[in-house]
Design a protein around this motif. Structure first.
Motif, short mmCIF file in Angstrom:
data_model
loop_
_atom_site.label_atom_id
_atom_site.label_comp_id
_atom_site.label_asym_id
_atom_site.label_seq_id
_atom_site.Cartn_x
_atom_site.Cartn_y
_atom_site.Cartn_z
N GLN A 87 7.39 3.46 -0.22
CA GLN A 87 6.94 4.71 -0.83
C GLN A 87 8.08 5.42 -1.56
O GLN A 87 7.86 6.31 -2.35
N ARG B 62 6.50 -0.09 4.88
CA ARG B 62 5.53 0.59 4.02
C ARG B 62 6.07 1.97 3.64
O ARG B 62 5.96 2.41 2.49
N SER C 62 0.83 -1.21 0.00
CA SER C 62 0.00 0.00 0.00
C SER C 62 0.86 1.26 0.00
O SER C 62 0.39 2.34 -0.35
N GLY C 63 2.14 1.11 0.36
CA GLY C 63 3.05 2.25 0.24
C GLY C 63 3.25 2.69 -1.21
O GLY C 63 3.66 3.81 -1.47
#
Lengths: 262, 359
Positions: free
Chosen positions: A170, A166, A110-111
Motif C-alpha cells: 500500500q 499487503r 490487493s494492497g
C-alpha cells in the motif's frame, strides 16, 4: 517518500464513540502521535482499543471529536477523498483478514487497489510493475517462494506476514495494527513483530499497535498509552511502566504474567 | 465498555413493541379458547347436525377477543412486577436476568406458552378435520392406484424418456438464466451491505419486498401467466421456473452474503479501495462456493417443480402425466413417476457430490 508537513502523524481531539445500540466505547480521547513513533495501545478486551484504531482510518465513523492524519482532518472526509487518505494508512488485523481463496500474490496485490484502475482490478489483473512490487514485498517478509499458494494454505504466522506484505504494498505512511500477534502461537510472535519493527525503524513509518502482552510492549514500543473503559488512563514510555501502573490499567485483581519482569 | 445509555425514545418504542406482541399472542389464544369451547359444547345447527369447524369459526367473537386481549396485555404490562415478564418481553429478548434463570413451570409466561401450544394443537386438529379412524380403515379405494403404480407399463417409456430430457433442460435453462440476475440483486438484498446510506437502505427494502412477493407466488401461477403469454410448451415452463428461481436464489445468495466474515471487507476497505473493489475482493471470493452449491440445489428443485409445471401445460414430463392421472391409467402413471423418481434420485446424488467438492 511523500513530503510531509510539520504536523503530528496522528492528532486526536475529544474523540468519542457511542455505538448504535447505545454502548459507549470511547470518551474524550486526546492524543498526539509524532512521526516515527511506535505507539503501543494497552488495555483489557473491550476497553476500546480496536474502536480507537478503527476511528483513525474511518472503518468506524466516530460520534464525537476529530482525527487529523498528517494535518488532514480524517473525520471530515467522504468518498474519494476518504479513500485517498486511507491509502496512506495501512491496517493489520488480529485475524489477518486475507482473502482466503485468493493466492498469496493476489492478496498482496490487493494492497494496491486504492491506486489501481477500476475495471482491470475487478478482473483481478494488475500491471506488471505492480506484480513485481508485490513479489518484492513478499520477499521482504520472507515468503517470496509462496506467492502462488492459496492464502489459507499458509500457517497463521505466515498469513500475518502476507498481511504485512499487503500493508507494505500500500506504500503507507502510517500503520495501524490491531492485536497483530494475539491469535498466533507465542513462539511466532516475535517473527511477526520484528517485521513491523523494521517498517518503523528502517522505513520511518509511524506505527500504532494495540497489544496486550507487556513483554512485547517493552521490547518494541517507543511509547505506550493505556485505555480503560474507553478513556485514556496512561501515557508514557515503556520504561516508566511498573506494577502500580499495571494495576491502574487492568484493575486491582489483575496480576502480570510471571515472565513480564514487573 | 461503559454502561449502555438508553434514551427515552428507545424505551417507548420497546414498550410499544412488547405490548403489540403480547396483544397478538393473547388475542390468538383467546380466539382458540373460544373456538374449542364452542366445539366441545356440542352446538348443533338448524338442521340438527353438529356444527363444522368452518361454521364454528364463523361464531367466534373476534372483536371481543381483540378488546379483551388488549385489556389483558395492558394489564400484564402493568402487573409485570407481580406476575413476571410477559411473553412479548421474552420474545423481544429483554427478560430481566433474575427471571431468565427460573424454570418455565415457575413463570406465568412459561405456563402461557404451554397452554398456547396445547390450544394450537387442539384447534389445528379440528380445523384441518383430522380423522384417524378414516385414515386407518378406508385404505381400500387407494389400493387400486398403488397396485397400478407397482405394475408400470412399458407403453409410455419411450415418450416419457424424451420428455424427461426436455424436463432436465427446461430446469437447467431456468436456473442458468436466473443466476446473473439473482447474483446482482443479492448485493442490495443483503442487510450487512446496505446499512451505510439512505439509498442503500431503500434499495434493500425495495429489493426484498419485490423478491418476497415474487417468491410468494407459486411457480404454478407463474406458469399459467406465461402460458397465456407465450403459449403452451416448455418455454412457458422455463419462464415460470426462471422467475421463481430468481427470487429464491436472490434470497439464498443474500443470506449467504449476510453470513460472511466481515474481516476481509474491512481489510480491503482499509487499503483505500472503492465500493465495487471491496465487493469484488472482500465479498465475492467468500460467497462463490456456497453460491454454486445453492445453484445446483436449485436446479435439482427445478427438475422436481417442472413436473408440476407440466401439469398445467408448461412442457416436460408432467405434460403427459396429467391426462393419464385423469383417466386412471395407473400403470402408465407408475412408469412416469418411476422415471421422475430416478431422475430426482440421480440429481440428488450428483448435486450432493458436486457441492461436497466445491465447499
Amino acid at each position: 517518500m511523500a513530503a510531509r508537513s510539520n504536523d503530528a502523524a496522528v492528532r486526536i481531539e475529544g474523540l468519542g464513540m457511542v455505538y448504535p445500540g447505545g454502548v459507549r466505547a470511547l470518551a474524550g480521547i486526546d492524543l498526539e502521535v509524532r512521526e516515527g513513533e511506535f505507539l503501543a495501545v494497552l488495555g483489557l478486551s473491550g476497553s476500546g482499543k480496536s474502536t480507537l484504531l478503527r476511528c483513525i482510518n474511518r472503518l468506524i465513523k466516530p460520534t464525537e471529536g476529530r482525527v487529523f492524519i498528517f494535518g488532514r482532518e480524517a473525520t471530515a472526509l467522504r468518498g474519494a477523498e476518504l479513500r485517498a487518505l486511507r491509502r496512506q494508512v495501512a491496517m493489520i488485523f488480529q485475524q489477518f483478514n486475507l482473502v482466503k481463496r485468493h493466492t498469496v500474490l493476489a492478496n498482496v496485490l490487493s494492497g494496491a487497489l486504492g491506486r489501481s484502475a477500476l475495471l482491470p482490478s475487478l478482473a483481478l489483473t494488475f500491471p506488471a510493475e505492480e506484480q513485481q512490487r508485490a513479489l518484492g514485498c513478499l520477499d521482504r517478509v520472507g515468503l517470496g517462494d509462496r506467492a502462488a499458494s492459496r492464502a489459507d494454505a499458509l500457517s497463521g504466522g505466515q498469513q500475518q506476514r502476507v498481511a504485512i506484505a499487503r500493508a507494505l504494498m500500500q506504500e503507507p505512511q502510517l500503520i495501524l495494527a490491531d492485536e497483530p500477534v494475539a491469535s498466533l502461537d507465542p513462539a511466532l510472535r516475535h517473527s511477526v513483530m520484528r517485521h513491523i519493527e523494521v517498517l518503523n525503524r528502517d522505513e520511518g513509518l509511524t506505527v500504532l499497535c494495540s497489544l496486550h502482552d507487556i513483554d512485547l510492549v517493552a521490547r518494541y514500543a517507543t511509547r505506550l498509552v493505556a485505555l480503560r473503559d474507553g478513556r485514556l488512563v496512561w501515557d508514557g514510555t515503556p520504561a516508566e511502566f511498573d506494577r502500580t501502573t499495571f494495576k491502574e490499567i487492568y484493575g486491582e485483581e489483575a496480576e502480570p504474567a510471571s515472565n513480564t519482569g514487573l | 465498555m461503559a454502561a449502555p445509555t438508553s434514551s427515552a425514545g428507545r424505551g417507548w418504542m420497546q414498550r410499544a413493541r412488547i405490548l403489540a406482541v403480547d396483544w397478538a399472542l393473547i388475542v390468538i389464544a383467546w380466539m382458540m379458547a373460544e373456538f374449542l369451547l364452542l366445539a366441545f359444547t356440542g352446538r348443533r345447527g338448524p338442521t340438527g347436525m353438529l356444527l363444522t369447524a368452518e361454521q364454528i369459526l364463523d361464531l367466534v367473537h373476534y372483536w371481543v377477543a381483540a378488546a379483551g386481549g388488549l385489556v389483558l396485555a395492558v394489564g400484564w404490562s402493568l402487573l409485570e412486577r407481580v406476575i413476571g415478564a410477559s411473553p412479548g418481553r421474552s420474545l423481544t429478548g429483554s427478560v430481566p436476568a433474575d427471571e431468565k434463570e427460573l424454570p418455565w413451570t415457575q413463570t406465568l409466561r412459561g405456563w402461557f406458552a404451554a397452554v398456547f401450544i396445547e390450544l394450537t394443537f387442539f384447534t389445528g386438529w379440528l380445523i384441518t378435520e383430522l380423522e384417524l379412524v378414516t385414515f386407518l380403515t378406508k385404505f381400500g379405494k387407494a389400493a387400486d392406484i398403488v397396485r397400478g403404480l407397482a405394475h408400470p407399463s412399458a407403453s409410455v417409456l419411450h415418450e416419457g424418456m424424451i420428455l424427461l430430457v426436455q424436463t432436465i433442460f427446461l430446469a437447467f435453462m431456468a436456473t442458468a438464466f436466473a443466476i446473473p440476475i439473482a447474483f446482482v440483486l443479492s448485493f442490495p438484498s443483503a442487510r450487512n451491505l446496505t446499512r451505510g446510506s439512505a439509498p442503500a437502505r431503500i434499495g434493500y427494502l425495495v429489493s426484498r419486498t419485490v423478491m418476497n412477493f415474487v417468491r410468494a407466488v407459486e411457480p404454478l401461477v407463474w406458469a399459467l401467466i406465461f402460458i397465456s403469454w407465450v403459449g403452451i410448451g416448455p418455454f412457458a415452463g422455463v419462464l415460470a421456473l426462471w422467475v421463481h428461481s430468481v427470487a429464491a436464489l436472490t434470497k439464498l445468495y443474500s443470506e449467504q452474503i449476510e453470513s460472511i466474515d466481515p474481516g476481509p471487507m474491512d481489510a480491503i476497505t482499509a487499503t483505500g479501495a472503492s465500493t465495487l473493489q471491496v465487493l469484488r475482493y472482500g465479498v465475492v471470493p467468500q460467497v462463490i462456493p456456497p453460491f454454486l452449491s445453492f445453484t445446483i440445489y436449485r436446479w435439482d428443485i427445478n427438475v422436481r417443480m417442472s413436473t408440476i409445471i407440466g401439469f398445467v401445460g408448461g412442457g416436460g414430463i408432467g405434460y403427459i402425466l396429467k391426462p393419464r392421472v385423469d383417466l386412471g391409467e395407473w400403470g402408465e402413471v407408475g412408469t412416469l413417476v418411476l422415471l421422475i423418481a430416478a431422475t430426482v434420485w440421480v440429481m440428488d446424488i450428483l448435486s450432493a457430490k458436486i457441492r461436497e467438492r466445491i465447499v
